[in-house]
Structure formats: structure tokens, C-alpha cells
Write a protein that holds these residues in place. Structure first.
Motif, short mmCIF file in Angstrom:
data_model
loop_
_atom_site.label_atom_id
_atom_site.label_comp_id
_atom_site.label_asym_id
_atom_site.label_seq_id
_atom_site.Cartn_x
_atom_site.Cartn_y
_atom_site.Cartn_z
N GLY A 1 0.92 -1.42 0.26
CA GLY A 1 0.10 -0.03 0.10
C GLY A 1 0.67 1.31 -0.13
O GLY A 1 0.66 1.95 -1.48
N VAL A 2 1.58 1.17 1.33
CA VAL A 2 2.50 2.87 0.88
C VAL A 2 3.00 2.67 0.44
O VAL A 2 3.90 3.46 -0.39
N GLY A 3 3.83 1.28 -0.44
CA GLY A 3 5.15 1.27 -1.53
C GLY A 3 3.92 2.14 -2.76
O GLY A 3 4.48 2.64 -3.06
N THR A 4 3.01 1.36 -3.36
CA THR A 4 2.24 2.09 -4.09
C THR A 4 1.78 3.68 -4.15
O THR A 4 2.70 4.49 -5.43
N GLY A 5 2.02 4.02 -2.85
CA GLY A 5 1.93 5.77 -2.73
C GLY A 5 2.88 6.20 -2.68
O GLY A 5 3.73 7.20 -3.68
N ILE A 6 3.83 5.69 -2.91
CA ILE A 6 5.88 6.28 -2.62
C ILE A 6 5.93 6.48 -4.20
O ILE A 6 6.96 6.95 -4.54
N VAL A 7 5.87 5.76 -4.28
CA VAL A 7 5.85 5.18 -6.36
C VAL A 7 5.67 6.05 -7.32
O VAL A 7 6.10 7.25 -7.62
N LEU A 8 4.50 6.72 -6.87
CA LEU A 8 4.39 7.84 -7.94
C LEU A 8 4.18 8.88 -6.87
O LEU A 8 4.97 10.05 -7.83
N TYR A 9 4.67 8.83 -5.74
CA TYR A 9 4.93 9.98 -4.98
C TYR A 9 6.79 10.49 -5.54
O TYR A 9 6.78 11.24 -6.12
N ALA A 10 7.49 8.96 -5.45
CA ALA A 10 8.80 9.43 -6.60
C ALA A 10 8.66 10.03 -7.13
O ALA A 10 9.71 10.60 -7.44
N ASN A 11 7.60 9.88 -7.93
CA ASN A 11 7.81 9.62 -9.52
C ASN A 11 7.76 11.06 -10.46
O ASN A 11 8.99 11.82 -11.09
N SER A 12 7.10 12.03 -8.79
CA SER A 12 7.21 13.77 -9.61
C SER A 12 7.85 14.08 -8.52
O SER A 12 8.94 15.22 -8.78
N TYR A 13 8.14 13.75 -7.25
CA TYR A 13 9.47 13.84 -6.69
C TYR A 13 10.77 14.52 -7.54
O TYR A 13 11.71 15.30 -7.37
N LEU A 14 11.45 12.92 -8.13
CA LEU A 14 12.08 12.91 -8.45
C LEU A 14 12.49 13.75 -10.36
O LEU A 14 13.12 13.22 -10.80
N ASP A 15 11.10 14.24 -10.46
CA ASP A 15 11.09 14.16 -11.88
C ASP A 15 12.05 15.08 -12.18
O ASP A 15 12.70 16.30 -11.50
N GLY A 16 12.87 14.70 -13.32
CA GLY A 16 13.94 15.73 -14.41
C GLY A 16 15.21 14.72 -13.25
O GLY A 16 16.29 15.24 -13.73
N HIS A 17 15.01 14.22 -12.47
CA HIS A 17 16.41 13.43 -11.83
C HIS A 17 17.33 12.40 -13.06
O HIS A 17 16.69 11.94 -13.10
N PRO A 18 18.67 13.05 -13.00
CA PRO A 18 18.54 11.89 -14.52
C PRO A 18 18.99 10.35 -14.09
O PRO A 18 18.94 9.86 -14.46
N LYS A 19 19.11 10.42 -13.04
CA LYS A 19 19.30 9.14 -12.68
C LYS A 19 17.86 8.15 -11.83
O LYS A 19 18.01 7.14 -11.01
#
Lengths: 138, 85, 121, 799
Positions: D86-104
Motif C-alpha cells: 500500500g505505502v509502496g504504491t503511494g511512494i512510487v507515485l510520489y517519487a515519480n514527480s518528486y524526482l522529476d527531471g532527476h537524471p538517475k
């Protein structure tokens, strides 16, 4: 080392040495000989050639780069183990197939022979590789 | 029994060769001594083949004979090249 | 009659090997002495190679006569042949190398044919 | 299905970088599917499992060790599985935009999914060793994630610190597990837990328990090892939210909960858990009040909450522990994500410098407020339920040590108050209070993009719903887990609904009210409170053992430490030293062993008569040859030029070849002779490169080398002699003779009279295969080495 005498001698000696090394290899099973000694003999033959005609000449005769010979040798040794596996017995188990060759009577070729040739090739190419690189480099 | 006597002489010859090898002023001396020593080794093996009656040793002599000269050739080659690289 | 032949052939074969071995031994010891006594490299070399090859040659021949089997004889002939080819080449090489690296000649050498012929190629 | 989701997650972990290159921004959504599927699947499992059912999937893996590839899904693992997915799904979505534009970013997703798979595997594994493997996998992925932003030295240092501590703990735990496996005779957790009596009987259990606890405590940052968690805040926020709040740090709690039934009645188990848990709780929450940095506050409260969970399990209040695990995961996850948003959008990390953000970030503000209050334990929320049960559990826990009950209650209330302060600090201060510091925010604050908000919104919604309507999901989960933690004796289940708890006054409610009020008061007076407690800081950091860790760490790895000393001694570049060291060690080891066991002295006596039957002439000749070898060897050391040394060594080679012939081994003689000549050639070439011959070693060094040489010679001699002494049973040779040319036809045969080669090629072909492979590799090695050097200007090659 361009002494003419050495060159003429090598031109005559090289085939002789190689043939003898193959003889030693093939009779390995019953009389003293075998893959290792054969390989060493062949290496010294090629070294003689290298001394007489220079290292590039040796590469020319060998045509293929030495590392492929190592691969071929190892491959042979590996492949010789497979029939054993197919038979269901352990890997590298000796399989013999006998057939008569006119004139010589019963001839038995077996997987260990193939394995031995694999050893021969590997030993030959390994020693030669090291020696030639050393020679070339010095 | 004479064989043993010859074996003795060969042994003597080997020792002489060794002495030369150790003393030998120049390097070629040593190489020649080594070469001769190799030959004596072949002779001893041949003699030994007769003594214990196993002709199979002959192939050992054959190989020794062939390769022995390679060693001396290597030395010679090296000496020459060191003189004028 | 054939009984005589067999003893003779036995004695002959045994005798012959004995003779050859003795000759081989003699030459070998000569080679060693030559090696020790000769004054400079070159004379030592020629003594050692010549006497050595002959000595070992006889020894191998003795092996051939001892076992009167065909394959043994053939092989020993091969050995002798090989020796007779390789030994001179080896000594030639050594002589060449020694000469170029300036091994001292014997002070009483009559004349040196090699002097000028080779430029340092 | 269980293994399916697990495999899918791991597969995605592998593919993540490539996926990211292919799809760029959309990778997050694709990756989120796998945990979502898992989440839904475990939701369906929840009802069935709540009643105590368990599905087991297993394959034989390493039968000889008794290790099986087995998974077991029961209430406890479902709770954690739901958390992870559960938390994992939220985290993946969150990280998707949190790290937007991050090269790696692709690599980050790879690590994240890898961790998720490992964590899921850990909670499902039913086999101790399998559990350990996933455990170590989590440590590694957490190291990679903490140190993700590896440019920053601080990030690398704390990542390493986390790895070292959890790694060492893991090692101890492995020892404990193996010990446990031996005692219980099986590695399957369910069987071990099923019969605690066998464990109680054996004396080793205490040791196994302590070792396993060591692993659990290091992972869940308990009291002596807690300092790595706040340092782990260097990781990007999604990582902190996921690993260091709801999942990874709870692995230790999970392990303790899983093992609880097996050790439950053992007083030592209860005391250690309660003691360490209580201490961590108090220390964690106290330190939380000292912090102002947003993520540090949350980190220390997490340490505190972990202490709570461990203590509750120790006190024998499984239901409270389960409730707190659930509540904590929800509100702490949300708070961390909020911290990420604030940092990402407003660029400010220190809560004191923040203020009035409600205007610009209304949604985030509400989320932060609700979760903060839930942490503080304000009534309608799930957090309140958790705290209530905490106090109730500590008040009349029956499992734990009885006499000190009021002590636990007191600590619980104090830390509850501290939690309250921290909750308000994190939830209320940055958004609703005025900004005390002038100047603009580093980044113009604006609302976070929608995908970043989904996770926190869902978590906060669950906190509210969980509190008000527990029956929906809270009750089955918590009671089911409580049952599996408690194991044998039946836990009495308190009513879970917040309203019920709030309206029925009892001692726990009173304490909870006290804690709340003290908390609010402390929060308002936080300025003076921090000044008063400043001197205490020295003591707190001391207790934190961080300094001890650093001292140890530098002692082993740092500049003037053991490692550098050892390298300077052994690898100092002189070839001579290498040879000396190797030879010396062989002498010491082999020689020591030989003399200690071999009884060489007797063997010397026994050996001499062995060779009586050989004709004396042969013996004489061999003596001569041996003599020549010795003379040559000695001469070799005295030689001036290198080449003459080689020539003399040639003598040694030739004479040994002749000796081989004398001993009737033509094969070996041939090989020896050929090898000898080739070595001479190699030497000749090698010597060509070496600089002018010069004597390097001084007089004493020579004697030392001589001594070493002689010692080595003696050692070899004694080996040979002792081999004479042992009766050489010819069992092997009989077998080979028989197999090579069988008198009895039909038996498998190798048809070869030359035994040496037959063995080499046929019987022991596999070894030969290995040898030539090694030969090949060596050649390639030499080739590359020389080729490397050769590229440097090559002097004239062989003419």
C-alpha cells in the motif's frame, strides 16, 4: 637472428617436430606421451620457428590469433564430455566407438582421445601465447 | 657388468662438465657445458634403457635430443641480441 | 648348426652392444676432458660437440643392437639422425654468439678468418 | 499468486532503468501497478487470514541443509504486506514527480522496487534462512537508497554507517538463526514457533535469542544502535517515508513479533524487550523535542515509536503493538511525505523558520495537521486508539514483569507527551503559525503536483477512517495480528473504536489526557524548554554511542588505523618482501602443523631402510645426480651474471629429469625436460628486460634470505621423509590398474596401458578440464599484462 643455417634447419625441423609431437599425443594412452607433453613439444617447435624467422612469421603461419586456439582447445575438451552426459552416465565418462580401418585392423576412437587433443591444443596455445608475447615484447 | 663401468665413466664425464660449467669464464662456456651435460643425460638414459631392458625410454632420448638444442639456441640468440639490440 | 648360430648371434649381439657402449663411453669422457683442457671457448666447443655427439650416437646405437626389434632400431636411427643435425647447429649458433660478444680467442691462434668478414649486421 | 507478485516486483526492479529510458515520466505509473496488484490481493486475503488461517507455498531448495523456499501468509505477514504494498504504491507515485527531471531516476526506481520486493519477501518468508537473505537484501538496497545522492559526502557516510550497523546485526542474527535451526531441528518458522517447549529445554536458546535480538535491535534502531536512523535522513524524502518510517525499520519489530510465541514465556525475553523498548521510546521521543529540522523530528519520533512497539510486545500486549504498528505507519508515512513536499516546494527544512504555509499549500497543511494530531494521539484518530492501547497495555500487562507496571505507564505517558510536542511541531507549526523569520522562502512555495498528494491523502484518510470506523479494516487486521503475535495464550481484545475509547473513562484515558495537555504546554513553551534541556544534550549524544561507533570505525578503516598499517607492512611493492612473506608463512603453517601432528622425528628414523632392494649402482648414480643438483643450487646463488645463474639452474632441471627416468617414469621425465627447456627460454627473454644485474641485498639481508631458504628446504625434506613413514597403501593404484585394463572383461575400462595418461585424461578428466581452463585464463592474463606494457615504446623485437 637471421643466420641462414638456422633458417634452413628450421624449415626442415619444424614439420618433423610437429609430427613427432602429434605422434606423442596420439599414442599417449598406451605408451609414454599424452596431451601435455605433445603440447610442450609443439610449443618448442614453434619457438624454434619464432627464433629463426621472427615472431610475426609465427603469427602468419598460425593465421588465427592464439586466443582462439585456446578457446578451441577448451571447447574440444568440454565437448568430449558431452557424450558421456547423453549416455546418462556422469559428465566426461569415457565413450568408445570401435571401427575397423582397412589395413590397420581394429581402431578404437574414444572421447578421452578428443579430450586429449583439447588438452594438447590448449597447452600449445597457452605456452606459445606467453612465450611469443614475451619474445615480441623484449 | 662392463655397463656399470661405463656408467661410472659417464658419471665422471658429467662431473667434469659440471666443473667446467661452474668455472667457465665466459657465458658461452657455460652454455656449451650445459649442452654437453644434456647430451650426457641422453646417453645415460640410453644406457639405462639397455640396463633395465625397456626400449620405450628411447623416445625420451629422442625428445631430449630435439629440445636440448633449443635451449642452447635460445641462449645464443639472447647473447647475440644483447650485443647489439 | 643353428644352435651355433643362436649362441653366436647372442654372443655377437651382446658383444656388439658392449663394444659400442665402450666406444660411446670413451668418446664421452674424451668430450669432457676436451671441454676442460681446451684453452678458449671455440676449441672447447668443437671438442665437446664432436666428441659428445659421437659418444651419445654410439650409445644409442648400442641400444639398437641390444634390442634387435625393428621399431627400436628405427627409432634409434632417428635419434642419431636428429642429434647429428641439431648438435652442429647449436654449436654454430653458440660460436656466432660468442664471437659477436667478443669472447677472447686463444692467444696463440694462427689466424682469424672471421675478422673483417662480418660487419655488425 | 504470492510468489507471482513478488517475482513481478523484482522483475520490475531489474527493468526499471530501461523502462525509465523508454517511458520517461510515465515509469512511475507503470511501476506502481505491481505493488497495487499486490495490495489488492492481500486485501482479499485479509478477511480469510483475520480468522487465523494461513496459506503456505513451498519448494524444496537446499534439502541437504533443510532449507526450503517457503512462504506463509498469516495475519501478521498480511498486515506488513499491506503496509509494504500500500505505502509502496503511494511512494512510487510520489517519487515519480518528486524526482522529476532527476537524471538517475531510473536507477532510483530500480533500487526502490528491489527494496520493496526484498521487504515483501521478508515478511512472507517462512524459512529462517530465506528470511535472512531478504533481510540482507533490504540492508543493501537501503544502503543504495540512503547513499543515492552520492555526491554529498554526508550521504555516503551515513549510508555506510547504516549498512555497517545493520550488516553486523544481520551477521549476529544469522548465527542466532542457525543456532535456532539446530535446536529446533528445522528452519521453518511456523514449526519452531509451534513448539516453544523444545526451545525452552535446550541451554542454547538464550544465546540464539540474544543473537536474533541483536539483529532485530540494530535493524529497528533500538536504544544502543538508534543513531543511524536520524543520520539516514540524508536519503531523499520518499526513501525516508518508505524505508525509515513504515517498512524497513519495522522488520526488526516484525521479527520480534514473529519469534514472540516461541520465546514468550521466557522472562529474559520479556525483560530485554520491555527494557530496551522503553529506553528507546523515552530517548527517541525526548530527542525528538530537541530537534527543529522537519525530517530529524520525524526520525526521532520513529525511533521512539519503534521503542513503543518492542516494549508492547515485551509487555505481552500484542493487540496494542499491532494497533500502534498500523497507526504509526499511516501517520508517519504521511508526515514524511509532507516533509518531502515542503522541502521540494518551499525549499526549507527547518520547521522553526517556516510559517503561514497554510495559505499557499492548503491540502498539504491539512494532511500534516491530521497526521500530526494522530501522532500526538488526539481522540478521533487512529493514533489516539494506538496510544490508548499503549497506555492500557502498559497499565495492566499480564505477560511482562508485574512489579514494575506503574513504571511502564509513567514512561509511556511522558513519551506520549513528547510525541505530542513533536506532532504539533511537525503538523501545526509550519503551516498555521506565523512566520517568525523575515525574508522569502528559498523556493517560491506552491501546492504540490497531484500525484505527490495521492499518497499522503490516502494515508491520512485511512487514519481518520481507522479511528472512527475500525470495523472496516482496522479490527480484522489488528486482532488477527495480535493473535499471531500472542501465539498460544488468547489475547483479550479491547474495543477498537476511538469514540468508544474516548467516551468510557478509565485510567488509560486519564493518562492520555494528561499526556496531551503536557504535550501542548511543552509545545507552546518549546523555546525555554530547549534552552533548559541544552546541557542535557551532551549526555544524550554520549548515550547515543555514535562517538563509540566513529572511534571504532576510524580505528579499523581510517587514516592511521589497522588497515593502513597492515597494507604498508605487507604490500610495500618490493617483490623480495612478497616472496619472503609467502615462504615464511608456508614454513610456519606447514612446518608447525607437521611437527605438531606429524611427529617428524619418528618418521626420520623409519625412512632410511625403505630403499634396500635397489641395485647399489643405481643408488650410487642417483646419489651423484642429487649431489650435482645440490652443487648447482649452491653455485646458482654465487653466480655473478643472471644468465649464468639460468645456465646452472638448467643443470638442476636436466638432472632431475634423469632421476625421473631412473625411477621409471618416462612420461614425467619428458614433461620435465620440455618444461625445463621452455623455462630456460622464458628466463632468457625475461632477463633481457631486467636492468643491469646488481646486488641489492646487504649482508644481513642475504643471511636472512639464506636462512629462509634453508628452512624451506628442510621443511620440504621433512615432508618427503614423513611421507615415507606413512604406509603407502596401494588401494588406489590397485583400483586404477584394475580399471585401466580389466582382467574381467565387460567392466567399464579405459583400455589404456599408460596409466598416468589414462588417469589424466579419462578418470580424472574433470580435474584436467579445470586445470587447462586455469591455464587458459593464466595465459590471457599474462598476454594482457604484457600487451599493456608493450604499448609503451617497444625496443626492437625479435629480428
Amino acid at each position: 637472428m637471421n643466420s641462414i643455417i638456422l633458417r634452413t634447419a628450421t624449415r626442415f625441423m619444424l614439420p618433423l617436430l610437429i609430427i613427432f609431437s602429434i605422434i606423442v599425443l596420439l599414442r599417449g594412452h598406451n605408451q609414454p606421451g599424452g596431451g601435455f607433453v605433445g603440447g610442450l613439444l609443439a610449443t618448442s617447435a614453434f619457438m624454434l620457428y619464432a627464433m629463426a624467422f621472427g615472431v610475426p612469421a609465427v603469427y602468419r603461419i598460425l593465421r588465427l590469433p592464439l586466443t582462439t586456439y585456446i578457446a578451441v582447445g577448451l571447447g574440444m575438451a568440454l565437448v568430449s564430455g558431452l557424450p558421456g552426459l547423453i549416455e546418462g552416465s556422469p559428465f566426461l565418462y569415457g565413450q568408445w566407438v570401435g571401427f575397423t580401418v582397412t589395413g590397420f585392423g581394429e581402431l578404437k576412437i574414444g572421447t578421452p582421445l578428443l579430450f586429449d587433443i583439447g588438452v594438447y591444443l590448449t597447452v600449445l596455445s597457452v605456452c606459445l601465447l606467453i612465450l611469443l608475447t614475451l619474445a615480441e615484447d623484449s | 657388468v662392463a655397463m656399470l663401468f661405463v656408467l661410472g665413466t659417464l658419471a665422471l664425464a658429467m662431473i667434469g662438465c659440471l666443473i667446467r660449467l661452474l668455472l667457465g669464464p665466459t657465458l658461452p662456456d657455460r652454455v656449451v657445458a650445459l649442452d654437453l651435460l644434456g647430451m650426457f643425460a641422453v646417453a645415460v638414459i640410453a644406457l639405462f634403457a639397455i640396463l633395465i631392458g625397456r626400449p620405450v625410454l628411447l623416445s625420451v632420448c629422442l625428445i631430449m635430443g630435439l629440445i636440448l638444442f633449443l635451449g642452447t639456441a635460445a641462449f645464443a640468440l639472447f647473447l647475440e641480441r644483447r650485443a647489439r639490440p | 648348426m643353428n644352435e651355433f648360430i643362436t649362441t653366436a648371434s647372442v654372443w655377437l649381439n651382446y658383444g656388439l652392444t658392449m663394444v659400442l657402449v665402450l666406444i660411446g663411453g670413451f668418446f664421452s669422457i674424451m668430450a669432457a676432458v676436451g671441454l676442460l683442457r681446451m684453452p678458449d671457448v671455440y676449441t672447447r666447443m668443437q671438442a665437446a660437440t664432436k666428441a659428445g655427439t659421437l659418444g651419445v650416437g654410439c650409445m644409442v646405437l648400442a641400444v639398437a643392437t641390444h634390442f634387435t626389434r625393428l621399431d627400436v632400431i628405427l627409432e634409434s636411427i632417428l635419434v642419431i639422425g636428429m642429434l647429428f643435425i641439431t648438435a652442429p647447429i647449436a654449436s654454430h649458433l653458440i660460436a656466432r654468439a660468442a664471437y659477436f660478444t667478443g669472447a677472447p680467442l686463444w692467444d696463440k691462434t694462427a689466424y682469424d678468418e672471421m675478422r673483417g668478414c662480418y660487419d655488425a649486421d | 499468486m504470492i510468489v507471482g507478485t513478488l517475482a513481478a516486483i523484482f522483475l520490475l526492479a531489474l527493468l526499471a532503468p530501461t523502462l525509465h529510458r523508454a517511458m520517461g515520466r510515465a515509469t512511475g505509473y507503470v511501476l506502481a501497478i505491481a505493488p497495487l496488484v499486490g495490495f489488492v490481493y492481500y486485501l482479499t486475503q485479509m478477511t480469510g487470514v483475520g480468522a487465523g488461517g494461513a496459506t503456505i507455498v513451498q519448494w524444496a531448495w537446499a534439502d541437504s541443509l533443510g532449507v526450503r523456499f517457503s512462504f506463509r501468509v498469516d495475519a501478521l505477514s498480511t498486515l506488513f504486506a499491506l503496509l509494504v504494498t500500500g505505502v509502496g504504491t503511494g511512494i512510487v507515485l510520489y517519487a515519480n514527480s518528486y524526482l522529476d527531471g532527476h537524471p538517475k531516476r531510473g536507477r532510483f526506481f530500480g533500487y526502490l522496487m528491489g527494496f520493496m520486493g526484498a521487504m515483501l519477501g521478508l515478511v512472507l518468508a517462512d524459512d529462517l534462512i530465506l528470511l535472512f537473505i531478504f533481510w540482507e537484501l533490504t540492508s543493501i538496497t537501503s544502503y543504495l537508497l540512503i547513499g543515492f545522492d552520492h555526491e554529498r559526502e554526508k550521504a555516503r557516510k551515513s549510508a555506510l554507517q547504516a549498512l555497517v550497523i545493520t550488516g553486523l546485526g544481520g551477521l549476529a542474527m544469522l548465527a542466532g538463526m542457525v543456532l535456532l535451526g539446530q535446536i529446533a531441528g528445522t528452519y521453518s518458522v511456523s514449526e519452531i514457533v509451534a513448539n516453544p517447549s523444545t526451545l525452552a529445554a535446550s541451554p542454547l536458546t538464550l544465546g540464539a535469542m540474544i543473537l536474533i535480538l541483536a539483529g532485530a535491535f540494530t535493524k529497528s534502531a533500538q536504544f544502543p544502535f538508534h543513531f543511524w536512523l536520524p543520520n539516514a535522513m540524508e536519503a531523499p524524502s520518499p526513501v525516508s517515508a518508505y524505508l525509515h518510517s513504515s517498512t524497513m525499520v519495522k522488520a526488526g519489530v516484525y521479527l520480534v513479533a514473529r519469534m514472540n510465541p516461541a520465546f514468550a514465556d521466557d522472562p529474559a525475553w520479556q525483560w530485554t524487550l520491555a527494557g530496551f523498548g522503553g529506553a528507546t521510546m523515552l530517548l527517541g521521543s525526548y530527542l525528538a523535542t530537541r530537534q527543529t529540522y522537519y525530517k530529524k523530528v520525524l526520525a526521532y519520533t520513529t525511533v521512539g515509536s519503534l521503542g513503543v512497539m518492542v516494549m508492547l510486545i515485551g509487555l505481552g500486549a500484542p493487540q496494542a503493538a499491532a494497533a500502534y504498528i498500523l497507526a504509526h505507519a499511516l501517520f508517519k508515512g504521511a508526515l514524511f511525505l509532507v516533509a518531502g513536499i515542503v522541502d521540494h516546494e518551499a525549499g526549507e527544512k527547518d520547521t522553526e523558520r517556516m510559517g503561514g504555509l497554510f495559505g499557499t499549500m492548503p491540502v498539504t497543511a491539512i494532511i500534516a495537521l491530521v497526521s500530526g494530531l494522530s501522532m500526538a494521539g488526539v481522540p478521533p484518530l487512529l493514533g489516539f486508539v494506538g496510544k490508548e492501547l499503549l497506555l492500557k497495555g502498559s497499565l495492566h500487562a499480564h505477560g511482562g514483569p508485574q512489579e514494575a507496571l506503574w513504571l511502564w505507564a509513567a514512561i509511556a505517558t511522558i513519551s506520549g507527551a513528547f510525541m505530542g510536542v513533536a506532532g504539533l511541531q511537525a503538523g501545526f507549526r509550519p503551516f498555521f503559525m506565523a512566520r517568525t523569520v523575515e525574508g522569502e522562502f528559498p523556493k517560491h512555495p506552491h501546492e504540490a503536483p497531484p500525484p505527490m498528494l495521492i499518497g499522503p491523502i490516502v494515508l491520512t484518510a485511512l487514519t481518520i477512517v481507522g479511528g472512527l470506523v475500525p470495523a472496516l479494516f482496522a479490527v480484522p487486521l489488528i486482532n488477527g495480528t495480535a493473535a499471531s503475535i500472542a501465539g498460544t495464550h488468547e489475547p483479550e481484545l479491547a474495543k477498537l473504536s476511538a469514540i468508544y475509547l474516548a467516551t468510557h473513562p478509565n485510567m488509560a484515558l486519564l493518562l492520555s489526557g494528561v499526556a496531551l495537555t503536557v504535550g501542548v504546554a511543552l509545545f507552546l513553551a518549546r523555546g525555554p524548554w530547549r534552552r533548559i534541556t541544552a546541557p542535557l544534550d551532551r549526555f544524550a549524544s554520549l548515550a547515543g554511542c555514535e562517538r563509540l561507533y566513529n572511534v571504532l570505525f576510524n580505528g579499523v578503516v581510517g587514516p592511521n588505523s589497522l588497515a593502513t598499517f597492515q597494507t604498508r607492512l605487507l604490500q610495500n611493492g618490493y617483490l623480495r618482501v612478497y616472496v619472503q612473506v609467502t615462504v615464511l608463512t608456508t614454513i610456519l603453517l606447514a612446518g608447525g602443523l607437521l611437527f605438531w601432528q606429524g611427529g617428524v622425528v619418528e618418521s626420520f628414523r623409519g625412512a632410511i631402510p625403505a630403499k634396500a632392494n635397489v641395485a647399489w649402482t643405481e643408488l650410487l648414480f642417483e646419489a651423484l645426480l642429487v649431489g650435482m643438483i645440490c652443487v648447482a643450487a649452491v653455485a646458482a646463488t654465487q653466480m655473478r651474471g643472471r644468465l649464468s645463474t639460468i645456465a646452472v639452474l638448467g643443470v638442476v632441471g636436466y638432472s632431475s629429469a634423469v632421476i625421473f627416468v631412473l625411477f621409471g617414469a618416462p612420461d614425467v621425465a619428458m614433461t620435465q625436460f620440455a618444461v625445463e627447456t621452455l623455462t630456460v627460454i622464458i628466463f632468457v627473454f625475461v632477463v633481457y628486460h631486467l636492468p643491469r644485474f646488481a646486488v641489492y641485498s646487504s649482508k644481513p639481508a642475504k643471511f636472512a634470505d639464506a636462512a629462509i631458504g634453508i628452512a624451506f628446504g628442510l621443511l620440504m625434506a621433512s615432508f618427503v621423509v614423513s611421507s615415507f613413514a606413512t604406509t603407502a597403501d596401494d588401494g588406489i593404484s590397485w583400483f586404477y590398474n584394475q580399471a585401466a585394463l580389466p582382467d574381467v572383461p565387460g567392466q567399464h575400462a579405459a583400455y589404456g596401458r599408460n596409466l598416468v595418461n589414462v588417469i589424466l585424461v579419462d578418470f580424472r578428466a574433470l580435474d584436467t578440464l579445470g586445470e587447462i581452463a586455469v591455464l587458459g585464463l593464466a595465459a590471457v592474463g599474462v598476454y594482457t599484462l604484457l600487451r599493456l606494457r608493450q604499448d609503451s615504446p617497444a625496443q626492437g623485437g625479435l629480428a
